[in-house]
Write a protein that holds these residues in place. Structure first.
Motif, short mmCIF file in Angstrom:
data_model
loop_
_atom_site.label_atom_id
_atom_site.label_comp_id
_atom_site.label_asym_id
_atom_site.label_seq_id
_atom_site.Cartn_x
_atom_site.Cartn_y
_atom_site.Cartn_z
N LEU A 1 0.82 -1.21 0.00
CA LEU A 1 0.00 0.00 0.00
C LEU A 1 0.86 1.27 0.00
O LEU A 1 0.34 2.38 -0.09
N GLY A 2 2.18 1.10 0.13
CA GLY A 2 3.08 2.25 0.17
C GLY A 2 3.12 2.94 1.52
O GLY A 2 3.52 4.09 1.62
N LEU A 3 2.73 2.23 2.58
CA LEU A 3 2.65 2.81 3.91
C LEU A 3 3.77 2.37 4.85
O LEU A 3 3.81 2.79 5.99
N ALA A 4 4.63 1.50 4.39
CA ALA A 4 5.77 1.03 5.19
C ALA A 4 6.94 0.82 4.25
O ALA A 4 6.74 0.40 3.10
N PRO A 5 8.15 1.12 4.69
CA PRO A 5 9.30 0.92 3.81
C PRO A 5 9.54 -0.56 3.55
O PRO A 5 9.34 -1.39 4.42
N LYS A 6 9.95 -0.86 2.33
CA LYS A 6 10.29 -2.24 1.99
C LYS A 6 11.71 -2.53 2.47
O LYS A 6 12.55 -1.64 2.50
N ALA A 7 11.92 -3.76 2.86
CA ALA A 7 13.25 -4.17 3.34
C ALA A 7 14.24 -4.11 2.18
O ALA A 7 13.90 -4.42 1.04
#
Length: 151
Positions: free
Chosen positions: A142-148
């Motif tokens: 959803l673009g609400l948390a950074p990807k690892a």
């Protein structure tokens, strides 16, 4: 210390700590043990999804009925967003992101209502998760948390 933020993180859309009686709490049966799976890295937050077995009744040629398991019971642990109590503006961001995908039709009011939880469940279904608790993977999608970062 993992438990305080963990519980609030798992209750992401339950309005943990917000003290607002109009916010519906998540179904706590969908929330797993507070510590997560045995291999969970320290400082991470987890929840679990349980899918019951599907059993069918078959009538044999003799007329005798037997039951057999078609799909085994499944338990899946998944990492959740873990930043303590999620404020209403974060929940509103979730609602806007889900609305942009046609899954949420209500106002982006920051309240964890039944529509919000249903939209989260619908968004996560193609990811193989039947839960209204927002997973870290879903938050990233959803673009609400950074990807690892890739290893």
């Amino acid at each position: 210390m993992r438990h305080g933020p963990l519980i609030c993180g798992l209750l992401l859309l339950a309005g943990c700590g917000l003290g607002r009686p109009d916010v519906t709490r998540l179904d706590e049966a969908s929330i797993g043990a507070a510590d997560g799976p045995p291999q969970a890295p320290p400082g991470t937050c987890w929840s679990r999804d349980e899918t019951p077995a599907i059993i069918e009744t078959v009538t044999e040629e003799t007329g005798r009925q037997i039951q057999r398991i078609v799909v085994e019971r499944r338990e899946v642990w998944f990492e959740t967003v873990c930043e303590g109590a999620m404020p209403p503006d974060f929940i509103a961001s979730i609602q806007r992101a889900l609305a942009a995908r046609g899954l949420y039709r209500g106002p982006a009011d920051g309240e964890a209502n039944a529509g919000t939880r249903a939209a989260i469940r619908a968004f996560q279904a193609p990811l193989g998760l039947n839960s209204s608790v927002l997973s870290l993977v879903a938050a990233q999608e959803l673009g609400l948390a950074p990807k690892a970062a890739p290893a």
